[in-house]
Design a protein around this motif. Structure first.
Motif, PDB file in Angstrom:
ATOM      1  N   ALA A 107       0.841  -1.199   0.000  1.00 40.05           N
ATOM      2  CA  ALA A 107       0.000   0.000   0.000  1.00 40.05           C
ATOM      3  C   ALA A 107       0.877   1.249   0.000  1.00 40.05           C
ATOM      4  O   ALA A 107       1.872   1.318   0.720  1.00 40.05           O
ATOM      5  CB  ALA A 107      -0.911   0.000   1.219  1.00 40.05           C
ATOM      6  N   THR A 108       0.498   2.231  -0.809  1.00 42.15           N
ATOM      7  CA  THR A 108       1.248   3.481  -0.863  1.00 42.15           C
ATOM      8  C   THR A 108       0.781   4.414   0.250  1.00 42.15           C
ATOM      9  O   THR A 108      -0.275   4.215   0.858  1.00 42.15           O
ATOM     10  CB  THR A 108       1.056   4.190  -2.215  1.00 42.15           C
ATOM     11  N   TYR A 109       1.570   5.477   0.467  1.00 43.08           N
ATOM     12  CA  TYR A 109       1.213   6.489   1.467  1.00 43.08           C
ATOM     13  C   TYR A 109      -0.176   7.054   1.184  1.00 43.08           C
ATOM     14  O   TYR A 109      -1.021   7.156   2.073  1.00 43.08           O
ATOM     15  CB  TYR A 109       2.267   7.608   1.446  1.00 43.08           C
ATOM     16  N   MET A 110      -0.437   7.421  -0.071  1.00 39.51           N
ATOM     17  CA  MET A 110      -1.713   8.043  -0.411  1.00 39.51           C
ATOM     18  C   MET A 110      -2.855   7.041  -0.348  1.00 39.51           C
ATOM     19  O   MET A 110      -3.988   7.404   0.007  1.00 39.51           O
ATOM     20  CB  MET A 110      -1.636   8.691  -1.799  1.00 39.51           C
ATOM     21  N   GLU A 111      -2.609   5.770  -0.638  1.00 37.21           N
ATOM     22  CA  GLU A 111      -3.660   4.752  -0.508  1.00 37.21           C
ATOM     23  C   GLU A 111      -4.078   4.586   0.948  1.00 37.21           C
ATOM     24  O   GLU A 111      -5.275   4.485   1.258  1.00 37.21           O
ATOM     25  CB  GLU A 111      -3.169   3.422  -1.084  1.00 37.21           C
ATOM     26  N   ILE A 112      -3.128   4.553   1.842  1.00 39.67           N
ATOM     27  CA  ILE A 112      -3.435   4.464   3.274  1.00 39.67           C
ATOM     28  C   ILE A 112      -4.176   5.721   3.730  1.00 39.67           C
ATOM     29  O   ILE A 112      -5.158   5.658   4.475  1.00 39.67           O
ATOM     30  CB  ILE A 112      -2.148   4.256   4.094  1.00 39.67           C
ATOM     31  N   HIS A 113      -3.732   6.864   3.250  1.00 40.38           N
ATOM     32  CA  HIS A 113      -4.364   8.147   3.578  1.00 40.38           C
ATOM     33  C   HIS A 113      -5.823   8.167   3.115  1.00 40.38           C
ATOM     34  O   HIS A 113      -6.729   8.549   3.871  1.00 40.38           O
ATOM     35  CB  HIS A 113      -3.561   9.270   2.911  1.00 40.38           C
ATOM     36  N   GLN A 114      -6.074   7.728   1.891  1.00 36.56           N
ATOM     37  CA  GLN A 114      -7.426   7.749   1.327  1.00 36.56           C
ATOM     38  C   GLN A 114      -8.349   6.737   1.986  1.00 36.56           C
ATOM     39  O   GLN A 114      -9.571   6.882   1.952  1.00 36.56           O
ATOM     40  CB  GLN A 114      -7.361   7.510  -0.183  1.00 36.56           C
ATOM     41  N   ALA A 115      -7.782   5.705   2.619  1.00 31.72           N
ATOM     42  CA  ALA A 115      -8.577   4.698   3.321  1.00 31.72           C
ATOM     43  C   ALA A 115      -8.910   5.116   4.755  1.00 31.72           C
ATOM     44  O   ALA A 115      -9.477   4.326   5.515  1.00 31.72           O
ATOM     45  CB  ALA A 115      -7.825   3.371   3.330  1.00 31.72           C
ATOM     46  N   ASP A 221       5.802  26.063   7.610  1.00 38.56           N
ATOM     47  CA  ASP A 221       5.901  24.872   6.765  1.00 38.56           C
ATOM     48  C   ASP A 221       4.562  24.630   6.082  1.00 38.56           C
ATOM     49  O   ASP A 221       3.504  24.825   6.684  1.00 38.56           O
ATOM     50  CB  ASP A 221       6.281  23.660   7.632  1.00 38.56           C
ATOM     51  N   VAL A 222       4.607  24.200   4.835  1.00 35.71           N
ATOM     52  CA  VAL A 222       3.424  23.827   4.064  1.00 35.71           C
ATOM     53  C   VAL A 222       3.742  22.518   3.349  1.00 35.71           C
ATOM     54  O   VAL A 222       4.868  22.325   2.865  1.00 35.71           O
ATOM     55  CB  VAL A 222       3.066  24.916   3.021  1.00 35.71           C
ATOM     56  N   PHE A 223       2.757  21.620   3.275  1.00 35.44           N
ATOM     57  CA  PHE A 223       2.920  20.366   2.540  1.00 35.44           C
ATOM     58  C   PHE A 223       2.456  20.622   1.112  1.00 35.44           C
ATOM     59  O   PHE A 223       1.269  20.519   0.800  1.00 35.44           O
ATOM     60  CB  PHE A 223       2.109  19.263   3.211  1.00 35.44           C
ATOM     61  N   CYS A 224       3.386  20.967   0.240  1.00 39.50           N
ATOM     62  CA  CYS A 224       3.085  21.246  -1.166  1.00 39.50           C
ATOM     63  C   CYS A 224       2.995  19.912  -1.907  1.00 39.50           C
ATOM     64  O   CYS A 224       4.009  19.282  -2.214  1.00 39.50           O
ATOM     65  CB  CYS A 224       4.173  22.137  -1.763  1.00 39.50           C
ATOM     66  N   GLU A 225       1.766  19.469  -2.167  1.00 35.02           N
ATOM     67  CA  GLU A 225       1.567  18.135  -2.727  1.00 35.02           C
ATOM     68  C   GLU A 225       0.194  18.060  -3.376  1.00 35.02           C
ATOM     69  O   GLU A 225      -0.745  18.771  -2.979  1.00 35.02           O
ATOM     70  CB  GLU A 225       1.684  17.075  -1.619  1.00 35.02           C
ATOM     71  N   LYS A 226       0.046  17.197  -4.374  1.00 37.62           N
ATOM     72  CA  LYS A 226      -1.255  16.982  -5.002  1.00 37.62           C
ATOM     73  C   LYS A 226      -2.267  16.532  -3.954  1.00 37.62           C
ATOM     74  O   LYS A 226      -1.984  15.650  -3.143  1.00 37.62           O
ATOM     75  CB  LYS A 226      -1.145  15.912  -6.099  1.00 37.62           C
ATOM     76  N   GLY A 227      -3.438  17.141  -3.960  1.00 33.66           N
ATOM     77  CA  GLY A 227      -4.482  16.786  -3.012  1.00 33.66           C
ATOM     78  C   GLY A 227      -4.322  17.450  -1.664  1.00 33.66           C
ATOM     79  O   GLY A 227      -5.165  17.255  -0.777  1.00 33.66           O
ATOM     80  N   VAL A 228      -3.263  18.235  -1.480  1.00 34.65           N
ATOM     81  CA  VAL A 228      -3.070  18.941  -0.206  1.00 34.65           C
ATOM     82  C   VAL A 228      -3.001  20.435  -0.536  1.00 34.65           C
ATOM     83  O   VAL A 228      -4.011  21.109  -0.580  1.00 34.65           O
ATOM     84  CB  VAL A 228      -1.819  18.440   0.543  1.00 34.65           C
ATOM     85  N   GLN A 247      10.779  32.146   9.084  1.00 33.11           N
ATOM     86  CA  GLN A 247      11.598  31.567   8.017  1.00 33.11           C
ATOM     87  C   GLN A 247      10.766  30.541   7.251  1.00 33.11           C
ATOM     88  O   GLN A 247       9.948  29.832   7.837  1.00 33.11           O
ATOM     89  CB  GLN A 247      12.823  30.862   8.600  1.00 33.11           C
ATOM     90  N   ILE A 248      11.024  30.438   5.961  1.00 28.43           N
ATOM     91  CA  ILE A 248      10.318  29.448   5.138  1.00 28.43           C
ATOM     92  C   ILE A 248      11.105  28.146   5.158  1.00 28.43           C
ATOM     93  O   ILE A 248      12.279  28.104   4.798  1.00 28.43           O
ATOM     94  CB  ILE A 248      10.148  29.958   3.704  1.00 28.43           C
ATOM     95  N   ASN A 249      10.440  27.078   5.597  1.00 27.99           N
ATOM     96  CA  ASN A 249      11.070  25.764   5.739  1.00 27.99           C
ATOM     97  C   ASN A 249       9.971  24.738   5.490  1.00 27.99           C
ATOM     98  O   ASN A 249       9.238  24.373   6.405  1.00 27.99           O
ATOM     99  CB  ASN A 249      11.659  25.628   7.153  1.00 27.99           C
ATOM    100  N   PHE A 250       9.823  24.269   4.239  1.00 26.07           N
ATOM    101  CA  PHE A 250       8.608  23.542   3.904  1.00 26.07           C
ATOM    102  C   PHE A 250       8.867  22.238   3.144  1.00 26.07           C
ATOM    103  O   PHE A 250       9.970  21.987   2.680  1.00 26.07           O
ATOM    104  CB  PHE A 250       7.652  24.447   3.115  1.00 26.07           C
ATOM    105  N   HIS A 251       7.790  21.409   3.079  1.00 31.25           N
ATOM    106  CA  HIS A 251       7.813  20.143   2.342  1.00 31.25           C
ATOM    107  C   HIS A 251       7.583  20.399   0.857  1.00 31.25           C
ATOM    108  O   HIS A 251       6.671  21.147   0.502  1.00 31.25           O
ATOM    109  CB  HIS A 251       6.675  19.234   2.810  1.00 31.25           C
ATOM    110  N   GLY A 252       8.349  19.733  -0.001  1.00 35.41           N
ATOM    111  CA  GLY A 252       8.100  19.912  -1.419  1.00 35.41           C
ATOM    112  C   GLY A 252       8.684  18.821  -2.290  1.00 35.41           C
ATOM    113  O   GLY A 252       9.675  18.195  -1.932  1.00 35.41           O
ATOM    114  N   ASP A 253       8.041  18.604  -3.443  1.00 38.71           N
ATOM    115  CA  ASP A 253       8.526  17.670  -4.476  1.00 38.71           C
ATOM    116  C   ASP A 253       8.811  16.288  -3.889  1.00 38.71           C
ATOM    117  O   ASP A 253       9.809  15.653  -4.209  1.00 38.71           O
ATOM    118  CB  ASP A 253       9.791  18.237  -5.143  1.00 38.71           C
ATOM    119  N   GLU A 254       7.884  15.820  -3.036  1.00 40.57           N
ATOM    120  CA  GLU A 254       8.083  14.507  -2.400  1.00 40.57           C
ATOM    121  C   GLU A 254       7.500  13.373  -3.239  1.00 40.57           C
ATOM    122  O   GLU A 254       8.220  12.460  -3.664  1.00 40.57           O
ATOM    123  CB  GLU A 254       7.453  14.483  -1.010  1.00 40.57           C
ATOM    124  N   LEU A 255       6.189  13.406  -3.469  1.00 41.92           N
ATOM    125  CA  LEU A 255       5.525  12.317  -4.180  1.00 41.92           C
ATOM    126  C   LEU A 255       5.295  12.650  -5.652  1.00 41.92           C
ATOM    127  O   LEU A 255       5.191  11.747  -6.475  1.00 41.92           O
ATOM    128  CB  LEU A 255       4.183  11.994  -3.506  1.00 41.92           C
TER     129      LEU A 255
END
Length: 417
Positions: A107-115, A221-228, A247-255
């Motif tokens: 199961a992927t991260y997003m599959e677990i998230h969507q469930a 911090d912001v989670f820059c991601e599809k669906g978020v 200061q800007i310190n964020f999540h990006g280009d992960e999935l």
């Protein structure tokens, strides 16, 4: 009676100077900047700052008339800077050990998230938990990190998804900052899709509480991601945080490739984390802007993602830092294990990994002028390992529990094996 100085570390086999020429970060050729002093001693003053580092006989003569609160014989041992963990999510309730089997089954991260699992599971339990419960678990986790050599850690909120719970988490982080020996850099992490609510309500409240001295937040911090958060929402929130002094310190280009690195460079971000899907253009932009890449080898390992392109970033001159990404989805307290994974899976050298877990991680948190290396005038945060070579801290995968004899923060031993 208290002495004139707090601590004397005598006769170390090796003292590792990550920044041989006083660098505030290392973008290229960490091996050239990493110096090792043989047969050296180190002094920390009563203010918690390093007063002297040098050959043992020179230090002995220089401080022959001085007294110390504590003296430690480091014969045959190595002294290294305290490790800096540049990315963690340590405040939450609701462990997700049951999801590990799902991941192993594919199961992927997003599959677990969507469930209904993943972050949703943790959010529900974090909302239900009291501040006292959250502080107790945070305290225990930070102590585990400290025993593994971490003396400065970035702590994110983010598992609240509403203002009330986010502020509860930030109060818990602030309490830990005031009561615990480990250094803390606090990050307010926005993890709800309502960008307008964050800009119009969350950020003004953070500014008010900071002005009143109730909580201190360093980063946004912001989670820059599809669906978020899409790129436009990410830009608006990060700019809003920057406008109130964060200061800007964020999540990006992960999935997915989101062009987060390009955006971060444009906005003057201090750091961007993950970057498994970063573009070549994004890497070049980060190098030009002096934006650090906080790479998380535990996450790629546990989620079976492709590894961040650390070698490409290093070759391009990006400031590469490391973090454990400690959270219910990547349960790892140990920066020595993170460094080992960075070397094996991301092809970093041991000097590069050590720099990434010390001076560069401190830079990512805006603290490399005070933390991240053993230099006169910097904070006396360091570790002593029972080994004749410093590389054993990385080489011995999982061996840090036996290697680390002392963890010292501001010149005081906060852990002794």
């Amino acid at each position: 009676m208290a002495g004139d100085h707090r601590l004397l570390l005598e006769n170390a086999r090796q003292v590792v100077l990550v920044c041989a020429r006083g660098e505030r970060f290392l973008a290229r050729d960490a091996l050239r900047s990493l110096a090792v002093l043989e047969g050296a001693s180190l002094v920390v003053g009563t203010d918690g700052l390093i007063k002297a580092i040098g050959p043992a006989d020179v230090i002995q003569e220089q401080f022959s008339e001085e007294t110390f609160e504590e003296r430690i014989d480091c014969s045959g041992k190595c002294i290294l800077p305290g490790l800096v963990d540049a990315h963690t999510h340590p405040v939450w309730a609701g462990e997700r050990v049951h999801e590990f089997a799902m991941k192993l089954a594919g199961a992927t991260y997003m599959e677990i998230h969507q469930a209904g699992g993943g972050i949703n599971f943790t959010v529900e339990r974090t909302r239900q938990a009291s501040e006292e419960e959250l502080f107790g678990s945070l305290q225990q986790r930070l102590q585990c990190m400290m025993r593994a050599g971490t003396t400065l850690v970035e702590c994110k909120s983010g598992y609240g998804l509403n203002l009330e719970t986010e502020l509860k988490m930030l109060r818990v982080i602030e309490r830990a900052r005031r009561q615990m020996a480990v250094g803390i850099s606090a990050t307010g992490k926005t993890a709800t899709e309502a960008a307008d609510d964050i800009i119009n309500n969350h950020l003004p409240k953070l500014k008010e509480l900071g002005r009143n001295g109730q909580i201190h937040v360093d980063n946004i911090d912001v989670f820059c991601e599809k669906g978020v958060f899409d790129l436009d929402s990410t830009r608006r929130i990060l700019q809003g945080g920057k406008d109130i002094g964060l200061q800007i310190n964020f999540h990006g280009d992960e999935l997915h490739p989101m062009k987060a690195a390009e955006l971060g460079a444009e906005l003057g971000a201090r750091a961007i984390s993950h970057l498994e899907e970063v573009s070549d253009e994004g890497i070049a932009a980060m190098a030009t802007a002096g934006c650090s890449a906080v790479l998380l080898p535990t996450t790629a390992y546990m989620l079976r993602l492709k590894q961040p392109r650390a070698r490409k970033m290093l070759d391009e001159g990006v400031i590469v830092a490391l973090g454990s990404d400690f959270n219910p989805n990547a349960y790892c307290f140990s920066m020595p294990m993170v460094m080992h994974l960075a070397c094996v899976n991301m092809r970093m050298s041991m000097p590069e990994a050590l720099a990434a877990a010390t001076i560069n991680a401190a830079y990512a948190l805006g603290k490399s002028h005070t933390h991240g290396s053993l230099e006169v005038g910097k904070q006396g945060d360091l570790i002593i390992i029972n080994s004749s070579r410093w590389e054993h801290l990385i080489y011995q995968f999982g061996g840090h529990n036996e290697l680390i004899e002392y963890v010292i923060a501001k010149g005081k031993a906060v852990y002794k094996k």
